[in-house]
Design an enzyme around this catalytic site. Structure first.
Site, mmCIF file in Angstrom:
data_model
loop_
_atom_site.group_PDB
_atom_site.id
_atom_site.type_symbol
_atom_site.label_atom_id
_atom_site.label_comp_id
_atom_site.label_asym_id
_atom_site.label_seq_id
_atom_site.Cartn_x
_atom_site.Cartn_y
_atom_site.Cartn_z
ATOM 1 N N CYS A 1 76.430 4.414 37.360
ATOM 2 C CA CYS A 1 77.262 3.619 36.466
ATOM 3 C C CYS A 1 78.120 2.673 37.284
ATOM 4 O O CYS A 1 78.649 3.042 38.326
ATOM 5 C CB CYS A 1 78.182 4.518 35.647
ATOM 6 S SG CYS A 1 77.313 5.804 34.768
ATOM 7 N N CYS A 2 78.253 1.459 36.765
ATOM 8 C CA CYS A 2 79.129 0.488 37.427
ATOM 9 C C CYS A 2 79.704 -0.434 36.362
ATOM 10 O O CYS A 2 79.525 -0.195 35.175
ATOM 11 C CB CYS A 2 78.358 -0.290 38.488
ATOM 12 S SG CYS A 2 77.032 -1.269 37.781
ATOM 13 N N ASN A 3 80.339 -1.493 36.796
ATOM 14 C CA ASN A 3 80.931 -2.424 35.835
ATOM 15 C C ASN A 3 79.868 -3.174 35.049
ATOM 16 O O ASN A 3 79.817 -3.104 33.840
ATOM 17 C CB ASN A 3 81.846 -3.424 36.540
ATOM 18 C CG ASN A 3 83.250 -2.894 36.720
ATOM 19 O OD1 ASN A 3 83.684 -2.028 35.978
ATOM 20 N ND2 ASN A 3 83.947 -3.396 37.710
ATOM 21 N N MET B 1 79.176 0.702 32.604
ATOM 22 C CA MET B 1 80.054 1.780 32.166
ATOM 23 C C MET B 1 80.183 1.836 30.643
ATOM 24 O O MET B 1 80.173 2.917 30.065
ATOM 25 C CB MET B 1 81.440 1.630 32.802
ATOM 26 C CG MET B 1 82.336 2.829 32.555
ATOM 27 S SD MET B 1 83.829 2.836 33.549
ATOM 28 C CE MET B 1 84.774 1.558 32.770
#
Length: 99
Positions: free
Chosen positions: A6-8, A38
């Protein structure tokens, strides 16, 4: 095993996923790895066996841990490994995490 990163937004993480998939294949590991932003990840949290957070969203670790309620590990990728796209080290860290 299914790993969710998960990331931005998912841009740099998708490159890391490719490197991790290649490394896992070279090790003969049966692993599915996917990247999700996310805001989408929480909708798919029950599908993952391990959740990796990009360092830029490490602040959300507690929220993810609360959401999985002990069902699977949640960890933040170390900044140096993320920056270097160090797929072997990240996979080693997952193996250690799972014991």
């Amino acid at each position: 095993m299914k790993i969710m990163l998960c990331c931005n937004a998912g841009m740099s993480t998708s490159l890391l996923v490719q490197k991790m998939q290649k490394e896992a294949a070279s090790r003969g590991q049966d692993v599915t790895i996917e990247a999700r932003p996310m805001n989408e990840a929480m909708d798919h949290i029950d599908e993952a066996d391990v959740i990796l957070l990009g360092p830029q969203i490490g602040y959300a670790k507690g929220d993810f841990e609360k959401a999985v309620n002990g069902r699977c590990p949640v960890t933040v990728i170390p900044m140096v490994d993320y920056g270097r796209m160090n797929a072997p080290k990240i996979l080693d860290d997952i193996a250690a995490l799972l014991g």
